[in-house]
Structures are given as structure tokens and as C-alpha cells.
Design a protein around this motif. Sequence first.
Motif, PDB file in Angstrom:
ATOM      1  N   LEU A 226      -1.257 -13.993  27.879  1.00 58.42           N
ATOM      2  CA  LEU A 226      -0.923 -13.260  27.171  1.00 58.42           C
ATOM      3  C   LEU A 226       0.383 -12.246  27.457  1.00 58.42           C
TER       4      LEU A 226
ATOM      5  N   PRO B 288       1.294  -4.422  21.988  1.00 61.63           N
ATOM      6  CA  PRO B 288       1.034  -4.690  23.264  1.00 61.63           C
ATOM      7  C   PRO B 288       1.214  -5.806  24.564  1.00 61.63           C
ATOM      8  N   THR B 289       0.958  -5.126  25.462  1.00 64.87           N
ATOM      9  CA  THR B 289       1.583  -6.441  26.793  1.00 64.87           C
ATOM     10  C   THR B 289       0.823  -5.986  27.722  1.00 64.87           C
ATOM     11  N   PHE B 290       0.563  -6.759  28.476  1.00 66.39           N
ATOM     12  CA  PHE B 290      -0.394  -7.067  29.217  1.00 66.39           C
ATOM     13  C   PHE B 290      -0.024  -7.404  30.840  1.00 66.39           C
TER      14      PHE B 290
ATOM     15  N   GLU C 225      -4.247  -3.351  29.595  1.00 65.60           N
ATOM     16  CA  GLU C 225      -3.309  -3.561  28.065  1.00 65.60           C
ATOM     17  C   GLU C 225      -3.291  -2.099  27.734  1.00 65.60           C
TER      18      GLU C 225
ATOM     19  N   TRP D 152       0.849  -0.638  24.673  1.00 70.41           N
ATOM     20  CA  TRP D 152       2.062  -0.896  24.342  1.00 70.41           C
ATOM     21  C   TRP D 152       3.329  -0.455  24.800  1.00 70.41           C
TER      22      TRP D 152
ATOM     23  N   PRO E 158      -8.223  -1.770  20.419  1.00 70.25           N
ATOM     24  CA  PRO E 158      -7.956  -2.415  21.816  1.00 70.25           C
ATOM     25  C   PRO E 158      -7.748  -4.422  21.332  1.00 70.25           C
TER      26      PRO E 158
ATOM     27  N   VAL F 127      -7.745  -6.560  23.997  1.00 66.58           N
ATOM     28  CA  VAL F 127      -8.658  -8.219  24.129  1.00 66.58           C
ATOM     29  C   VAL F 127      -9.804  -6.356  24.822  1.00 66.58           C
TER      30      VAL F 127
END
Lengths: 295, 295
Positions: A207, A230-232, A245, A247, B162, B164
Motif C-alpha cells: 500500500l 488514503p495513505t498507509f 490509514e 488521508w 475504510p 483496509v
Amino acid sequence: MKRTRIADVLHKWQVIGAGSMVNLKGWVRTKRGNKNVAFIALNDGSIIHSIQIVVDLAAFDEATMKLITTGACISVNGILVESPGQGQAVELQAKEIEVYGTADAETYPLQKKGHTLEFLREIAHLRPRTNTFGAVLRIRHAMAFAIHKYFNDNGFYYLHTPIVTGSDAEGAGAMFRVTTLDPVKPPLTETGEVDYTQDFFGKATNLTVSGQLEGELGALALSNIYTFGPTFRAENSNTPRHLAEFWMIEPEMAFYDITDNMDLAEDFLKYLVRYALEHCMDDLEFLNKMYDNEL
Amino acid sequence: MKRTRIADVLHKWQVIGAGSMVNLKGWVRTKRGNKNVAFIALNDGSIIHSIQIVVDLAAFDEATMKLITTGACISVNGILVESPGQGQAVELQAKEIEVYGTADAETYPLQKKGHTLEFLREIAHLRPRTNTFGAVLRIRHAMAFAIHKYFNDNGFYYLHTPIVTGSDAEGAGAMFRVTTLDPVKPPLTETGEVDYTQDFFGKATNLTVSGQLEGELGALALSNIYTFGPTFRAENSNTPRHLAEFWMIEPEMAFYDITDNMDLAEDFLKYLVRYALEHCMDDLEFLNKMYDNEL
């Protein structure tokens, strides 16, 4: 009758006009009263405030009224009138009430009292019905829209950078692996490593931790771009400052120097604050009172 | 001098005024001319059209001019004048040129000729500089903004559901697994299955196939919500109709009947088409000419 949002009734009742018949639908926050009259606080999530529904009990069936408890979902036709009570400009004199759904007072967990955030965590599906989460969600909506509006009005193009990717940007953090390989017995290479050539994309993927790389390529063609997606991060760090998680907004501009960057950041933040003050005052006042009086 | 976007020059030159000195920065699409004058087509991605830069070669250094080839990045100060040529309202008479970056004509792959999409696939980092990808990206930006504007103006709240998740919505498709467990030797339970209690979230997780479940919960509190985020399908189906990663819009409304749904869908689509016609005509005309004359 066509439904009117409670936000519109409370903010534009002078346009709708006292004396008008309107239909409101929503969820009951509280019901109180005496043997002659009931007062129902009805909320539809369009605004933090509930509207007061005044019910002349002589005109309504007792069995129906018993179903109207905190959490019940109802539809009310009534006359919009200026309110003699304090704290509300208008109220609704009920003429017809339909109960769409009941909420057993014994088991419905959202009662009139305040609830801790820890308790609300256990009923995640009902959290958006609370004042706190409703306020947060409405403000988050307003801020997301303001972000897009600011960049759109200033000649930036919105890029949807990849979520599943083989890159790790500039090594921004620990990553989540994305795979469709057999979880118990993945195919292995001769040297005993996972053979990702057999995975969905034919290579190891994760991700995204940042859209920066693709954003920079976009800026070197479209001049001014931004990402908002979204970034992870797979850091096992359970603090209020870390989310797995989230944004993130990333503007990338060709031909900008450090002064341009600073001007953009300042102008952007001022715009967002101003937008929030103009569009979210009801919710900000609630959060200011309940959570942080320095908002 | 402060840079002006080429889109603003071409669309608002009457406001800027012929005779004004402006600074333009961008990437050279082509250079042609004779021994007295050079014509540079300069593009900065803000608009599909390039602007013509007219260079009186007597006033410029020959070595500098040699660096200005297709793909080079330059900054030009010049006088904006009405163009005597066809196909352009204005052009720029160059007074100063600075070369920010060169592009070796032998190796820079984006030359004047048309390129196939298959060829462009191999130089993904340069695709946004082509007319086709530029047009698609600008239209995609405009449509994303129009989507947010439509819902915002109509009382919908934007939910970030969400990405994930442990759920598979209504079984919408094959899923990507998200994990941080050891890929070669994952921890196993006594029965030989992967022990996901030891994974990052303490359970098996995957990429969302739909925000619908959370969207429905949001609608049962805020009345009208929409999602607009990335969704994922691990179907191994390589057709133009399938993508492993795509952005999806999901409105969820409390109190809507089938007629309300139909009205919303119709009004929404009409709004988007109208918005595209009003804001993306340059890019639509290009795609109409090059790819599909029924656009």
C-alpha cells in the motif's frame, strides 16, 4: 409530502415561512412532556441541532406514541411555527406521525446521557448518530470540499495516484503487503524467498505511503497538481499521532521556489480556517464547548 | 517576473492585454523556423493548447537556442501580441529565455509524431506530457471536482470509508489480502491455518471492494452521504472493463424511495455532462477528433 432537511428548516425557516406544512424525517433524540403534550427532539444528521416536535396527545394514538422512544425513526407532517420556548427559533406542530423503526429503550445503547469515546468505540455502527461524531463528520466533509475547491479555483489538477504500488516513495515508513498468494504455502524461488512473479501483479506490491513520486511526475507535465487520497503506514505505534490509514494532501508544483511554497501553504491554511468558520459554526461551537475550548 | 499559466494567457488574454510583458514557463513541444526567426510551441499542461513563442534569432545566443529542443523546459519573458497566424489568437514575442532543463533529441522519447498507447505504457513517467493523457487527466480532475460540488450543493456529506477492512461488503468480488506477517513462514494455528491474530490488526484484513456497508451506516445518521474513494478487485480478468484498482462513487440516502433514487441518478449525470461541456471543451474536442467522434 417531500421531506425537508432539518438543517434547511432551521437555517431557512423564514424562506419556508411560518405556518407552512412540512415533512421531517429523522431519529428521535429525546421525548418528554406530560399527559397533554409531548415534546420530541428530532435529528436527521443534516445539522447538530434537533428540532422540537410538539405533539398534542389528544390527537394521537397512545400505542403509536409509546413506540416513539430515543433512537426510533419517524416521519412527521406538521405546521412550522415560531417557538415560544428558548433556544430554538421554530418548532413543528405535529399533524401526522409515522413510525419507520422502533428502538427498544432497554437495549438501544445511545441514551440521553453522555457516552465516553471508549464506549462509543464498541458501537461503531451507531457512532455517526452521536453529536460528537456527527460534528466531526460534517466538519471533515466541509474541509474535504474546501480542499478540492481551493485547488480547483487556483489552477491545480487533482491526481489519483496509485494506492497499490511497488514503490516506497522516499522510504516514508513501514508498509503493508498486498498479495493474493497462498497465505500458508506461498510459491518460493530456488533460494527460498517468496516468488512474487506469481503474485497478482507479477511483483511484490504494497500500500502506498505517499503519492509524492507520481505527483512530481504529474507536476512536470501539468505544472500544478495535488493528491488527496488514503495513505498507509504499518508502524506498530499506538499513539494519537499515528494512524495506519489516513488521508493526505500533497500539492506538487513545477516552477515554485521556497517563497512560492510558503505563500501557498499560508494561503491554503487561511482559506480552510475561514471556510470552516463560515460553514461549520454550529459544529465548531459544540466541539469547543465539549472537547476543547481553544478551537 | 511572476509566471502566468498558459491556460490563463489563452483564455484571458484580453484581460491581461496585448502589449503586456508576461512570463511563461513550460515544456517545448516543437521548434521550427528559418535562419532569422524561430517558432517554439510551449506547453505547461494547464491547457491542451500550446502557445507560440516567436524568437528573433538576431537577439539570442546561438548556443542557447540549440538547447531548445522538443521536451526542453524553458522560461520566457516576452510581449503578448495578437497573432497574425491562423489557429491562435495571441503569441509571445520573446525578450528573454532561460533554459531550465534540456532534452536530448536522440533519446527523449516524446517527439512530434504520434505515439501508440502501447508505446506510452513503457514510458509511464512521461505520459502526462502527452496531449492524450493531459486531456484525460484534466477531464478527470474536472469530473472529480464536479462530483464533490454536486453532492456538497445538494446536502450530502462525504464519508471516507475504510480502505483496509475485514469485511467483504456484499461479496462484491475477489479480494487483495493486506498483511505484515512473515511472507515465507507466517505463524500458523494448531490446525495449520494462518494465525491472523498475530497480524497487524489482529485479524485477517483485505482491501475494500465497496464502501457500501459503512455508507449505509452513515446514511442512517446523517441522512444523505456519499463515498468517493479507491476500491479494489483481485479478479484476474484483463479486459477493458476490469481494473484491479478504481475510484467509485456510492451515494447512500435514508428515506429515499425508488423514484427518489432515479431522480438523483438522472440529475447527477446531467449535471456532470453539463459541467464537462462547460469546463472541458478544449480537451473533449481533442479526444473527439483523435479517439471517438461520438464523444
